[in-house]
Design a protein around this motif. Structure first.
Motif, PDB file in Angstrom:
ATOM      1  N   ASP A   1      -6.877   1.549   6.731  1.00  0.00           N
ATOM      2  CA  ASP A   1      -7.978   0.577   6.651  1.00  0.00           C
ATOM      3  C   ASP A   1      -8.367  -0.013   8.004  1.00  0.00           C
ATOM      4  O   ASP A   1      -9.358  -0.752   8.090  1.00  0.00           O
TER       5      ASP A   1
ATOM      6  N   TYR B   1      -7.878  -8.219   1.570  1.00  0.00           N
ATOM      7  CA  TYR B   1      -6.758  -7.440   1.042  1.00  0.00           C
ATOM      8  C   TYR B   1      -5.581  -8.401   0.967  1.00  0.00           C
ATOM      9  O   TYR B   1      -5.124  -8.915   1.984  1.00  0.00           O
ATOM     10  N   LYS B   2      -5.117  -8.694  -0.230  1.00  0.00           N
ATOM     11  CA  LYS B   2      -4.063  -9.703  -0.393  1.00  0.00           C
ATOM     12  C   LYS B   2      -2.749  -9.029  -0.745  1.00  0.00           C
ATOM     13  O   LYS B   2      -2.616  -8.485  -1.848  1.00  0.00           O
TER      14      LYS B   2
ATOM     15  N   GLN C   1      -5.414  -9.132  -6.135  1.00  0.00           N
ATOM     16  CA  GLN C   1      -5.140  -8.311  -4.946  1.00  0.00           C
ATOM     17  C   GLN C   1      -6.257  -8.360  -3.904  1.00  0.00           C
ATOM     18  O   GLN C   1      -6.202  -7.623  -2.906  1.00  0.00           O
TER      19      GLN C   1
ATOM     20  N   GLU D   1       0.839  -1.202   0.000  1.00  0.00           N
ATOM     21  CA  GLU D   1       0.000   0.000   0.000  1.00  0.00           C
ATOM     22  C   GLU D   1       0.874   1.252   0.000  1.00  0.00           C
ATOM     23  O   GLU D   1       0.570   2.241  -0.666  1.00  0.00           O
TER      24      GLU D   1
ATOM     25  N   ASP E   1      -3.027  -1.647   5.625  1.00  0.00           N
ATOM     26  CA  ASP E   1      -2.820  -0.205   5.501  1.00  0.00           C
ATOM     27  C   ASP E   1      -3.366   0.446   6.766  1.00  0.00           C
ATOM     28  O   ASP E   1      -4.466   0.113   7.212  1.00  0.00           O
TER      29      ASP E   1
ATOM     30  N   ARG F   1     -11.241  -6.591  -1.446  1.00  0.00           N
ATOM     31  CA  ARG F   1     -11.298  -5.391  -0.591  1.00  0.00           C
ATOM     32  C   ARG F   1     -12.640  -5.281   0.156  1.00  0.00           C
ATOM     33  O   ARG F   1     -13.086  -6.288   0.703  1.00  0.00           O
TER      34      ARG F   1
END
Lengths: 356, 356, 356, 356
Positions: D192, D152-153, D162, C214, D189, D165
């Motif tokens: 998040d 979230y990969k 990816q 990210e 992140d 989400r």
């Protein structure tokens, strides 16, 4: 218990200074002992004496500090005293640059004239006389003095080509004689040291045998110089100790060889530890060369790395060269053909001429 | 070139099916060849024949596909055919579970009755007869059948204790005889295999010598079972190949030993690779034990790891035991004293009894 | 089944040639498809189409070859075809030297005149304005254009000095402005990218964040050049993929940084993987510098390694410099003082002048 | 200087005992200071005070012992004193078992009744609702309480899948609610953390983010329990420090996860460091589970290793399960199908029932 923090700290400061006084007095006494020992050529460092001092201390310890912690403090006192006297706790390695020992450079060992970098080249294995002659002629034409080729091949699988053994030694010997080259070949068994020494100029101890201590001892008793390769997962310190096995057994002509270590990286066969070069130059009295072929396992970056290695002040490089790499019985992907090798030599000469 | 994508794809699909047809026909022919080869006991896999087929193909290739890419495709055809015939490209290892070979369990080798896990215990090194007797008596009382102790000690530094050599062998032999124990000791030189075999029951090849192939071959010619330890940076595949050196030289009684690998982790001496245990059980026919002391280098987690290792179906464990670890001449920190060892045995017995 | 080996082999040879014929025809068809795809800007590589072809082949397979082996062969046919068309199976990385992309050199990014190696120097962390000014003045006097200093320090322990954060950024910005230097500082949080971009010229992504995807994406959206350090256990391939995250998000100015990998060797802090330098130069279009301080963790070999790294054609070096290393709040042992740094610069200049 | 060796040694012995006397007196004073500090809740360990003591000692040192060696001795005195007082030199980690802190077990965090091992299962990634429901139903039927699935990969290549989400979070939340499961998903992140916390019960910090300290701090401010995975090249000590970042920021519910480390071995995806389990149990107050799928990367040894891990007293295991592994968008080779998972559960239950 009315004392306050400040007063207690003052008392501790006073005790600190008393301890300081005592350890300095202690050091003065050690200086006198050192002189006595010098007179009688006695060893400075004496484990037994240390053990007795500790025993005496433990016998008198009424606490509150536990013996274990008292021991830590006295070990630090003992070791600082020894350092002051210039003696490390471990018996100093002969190969260490801190020892008084002097070792020959590669040029001194072989009585070579100029000071361009040493280049060792040749096929992974002796396969037949034609191939070897082809390489030998090329080396002589390029004024290269060392040919390498394996007659005993340590191979991961028993079903891989194991080398031509004594027949290979003979071929190597004869070809090298004709083209006036020094020969390097690996020895893998204590029982072969004598035989191999008859045929070749330098005994190679391979990476897999770096801690085959009996082989190191036997090589130490030989009159042939020894090329000692670092094990793929050996530390530099372990390499130094392995060299010590050869030296302490009487053979002072040891040439170390960095050849890459095993890591997780896959783009090279092994990871060349270039820092090992200046560390060996600084911490030992021994020469060091770098085996580019086994470190890298690929040819396309060999010129850059050869220049890097020499810039890091390695005494030389070793590289696998084969007239027909695609036909080689082992390591076919990493061996240079003669043209590629010539190209490498040009790169090196360009850099070395400039650097002089 | 008015064809559209769909039409072109249809043509490709047709070609795919024609290729499919040909490779199946090819396989049928190979089956017939296989039968012929069986009749005459010929090798299935034949590099020369492959080379000739490729040569023929290259001679007929008019492109546009380059020879290099054509070669990739045919290599895959050759290798799939061989797989179909049950032959892998590499000569099958005898030790592989895919071979038809049967190997003895540790119990079968020594003709032991029950099926509780094998425990091998003893000091790092033979130091004197008193210590060894103390341990031997303890082992016998606990019904443990294997004692280990080093007479030849491979040590990083030439100044460390190198073992009592033949004197150590004699002590080990005599003590073990009195207490009816099987003995295990390390052999470090091809020249010693015969001598060591006279005194002890099991020849240990240590981690540093796992790829000392001449020693492996010599051990392969011995009648003594061999305990082969994994090198600190050897892959499991390399360990299997090392075992193959012993087996192919005639000695089928090989016991493998996982003892930790070198990693960046510092809380243990080495990193015990527990996955090696079920992988060895699955991929080879050989027994495997785990050396807890060298893997861990600390005592406080040894019980948990012993149970883990046995739960992973290791055939046994090896552990360093010394009556007075703090006085030991080597590895003093990782050796258990008798009380700690007893405690370990209780843990194991509790788990094993429950599991049965 | 009276056929003999020779006849059977002849039949196989014939089949080989028929297969050869078909795979060449197949390639011709693919060329036509390629042209069509070019016209319509379609992707060459199409997983779905491959899956469908395989499904069709499986549906028609009557054996004897198993689907699994048939699949191996067709995968090799598919992949050879793609290679012929110049397409590797994986989507080509933009950063790969095989892509058509062109990236700027460091000199082009910053519009610098001469072509001597890039040198980045400065303290581990911004600690106060006096120290930083002292270094900045020195750098300007030596004609060095890049200063580095951390304001956000990722530290193993939460109790270690974590950096001056925005206050540090301000100091760095102001000092660099006065002495006309480009600034490099680490960013550790997606939320900080904008703020840090306001104050400094180059965003550093540290080793610990090399796979903080990210953060990479956010840096990819910034207009500031990115200095991306290799993780301590990241492969070169993973470093390339990390750079791809930045580039594919729009920021083409990525400078890679080798800083040593985690191995078992203890004489250096990490093991500098010098091979990474020519590999990155060959396999990507991106510049690469080497962080000497973190690779080595010691000062005494830094001159040798700096010369080696530049001989291997690194675009530059990074080194930690502090006016009073012994007082530094972090990494005090590996930071050079100004005198040591001056000495390093002389070594480099001597070599570089000679090499030009 | 007529003293002989014996006399000099006697003097040294006397000095040793005087030093012994002083360090014991010093310890008594420290005990009093300790009491004072307890009264006023002051920190035992005080760097500034140590620095001042050393300064005072250096000011009074008239030699012959150099300050550097004097410092070594006093550092050892300081550290032994602190050890005596039960304080290590480094600020004690809250997560350390030596601290007075108590942490909840996994069962206590989620208020679960029985004490069988915790099992966390689920697909690598949320792909669609049907797959997830299939797994969730299976888990509920087997009385398993935790489902994991990535929304979230973090992927090495930007071109790999990816994750879904927020859409993935919603699916995971809804399915888990229906089947009454606790959910675990990775957050990658800082921005998040809040969003992910709204949807799931446990925040996973993945191996690549173990030293993403800003993310750790943010997770520390969340009220959700945190599953913290060890980095592939992180030491156990670094894992403990990473956990400390979460705990010191206010979140005491941290579950550690061993998932294999990067080594040279290729038969497993990573090398499961089983010793980490008992070490974490001994040296911290935190629970630990083992991620079998990522450690091993192969299914055929998962039963043996699951039993080993539980025998080593791990609090639980994590395993990737997918209804159709061959169709999975990521990690397809290591995910168990439902039948294989059922088989694993049977093995575990057999062992665990027996062990109780």
């Amino acid at each position: 218990m009315g004392k306050n923090l400040k007063a207690l700290r003052q008392e501790i400061d006073d005790i600190n200074l008393s301890i300081l006084d005592l350890i300095n007095k202690r050091t003065l006494l050690l200086q006198q002992i050192g002189k006595l020992k010098d007179e009688y050529s006695m060893e400075y460092f004496d484990t037994e004496r240390e053990a007795k001092m500790l025993e005496n201390i433990f016998n008198h310890n009424r606490g509150p500090l536990y013996n274990e912690l008292v021991k830590d403090i006295f070990n630090s006192i003992f070791s600082s005293s020894l350092k002051y006297m210039g003696i490390t706790r471990e018996k100093k390695l002969l190969v260490s640059s801190k020892s008084q020992e002097k070792f020959k450079t590669i040029r001194e060992i072989f009585d070579l004239p100029d000071d361009s970098p040493i280049i060792v080249a040749g096929p992974c294995a002796v396969e037949n006389i034609e191939y070897l002659e082809k390489i030998a002629r090329f080396l002589r034409d390029k004024n290269i003095r060392f040919i390498r080729a394996g007659a005993y091949k340590p191979r991961t699988s028993p079903y891989d080509f194991q080398g031509m053994r004594e027949d290979g030694l003979k071929i190597l010997h004869d070809v090298a004689k004709e083209y006036q080259l020094y020969t390097i070949t690996e020895v893998v068994d204590t029982r072969d040291v004598e035989l191999v020494s008859k045929y070749v100029d330098v005994l190679q101890i391979g990476a897999r045998n770096m801690q085959n201590f009996e082989l190191l001892k036997e090589a130490g008793r030989s009159t042939r110089p020894v090329l000692l390769k670092r094990g793929i997962s050996a530390t530099i310190q372990e390499l130094m100790c392995a060299a010590e096995y050869v030296v302490v057994n009487g053979n002072r002509n040891v040439i170390l060889c960095e050849r890459g270590i095993r890591t997780f990286e896959t783009k090279t066969r092994n990871t060349l530890d270039i820092s090992a070069v200046p560390i060996i130059k600084k911490e030992t009295g021994l020469p060091i060369i770098v085996d580019l072929s086994h470190s890298l396992g690929r040819k396309d970056i060999i010129k850059s790395i050869a220049c890097a290695v020499l810039a890091a002040e390695a005494d030389g490089i070793m590289v696998e060269v084969h007239p027909y790499p695609e036909l080689a019985l082992s390591d076919s992907k990493q061996q240079l053909n003669l043209e590629e090798f010539d190209d490498l030599l040009s790169s090196i000469n360009r850099n070395v001429n400039v650097l002089k």
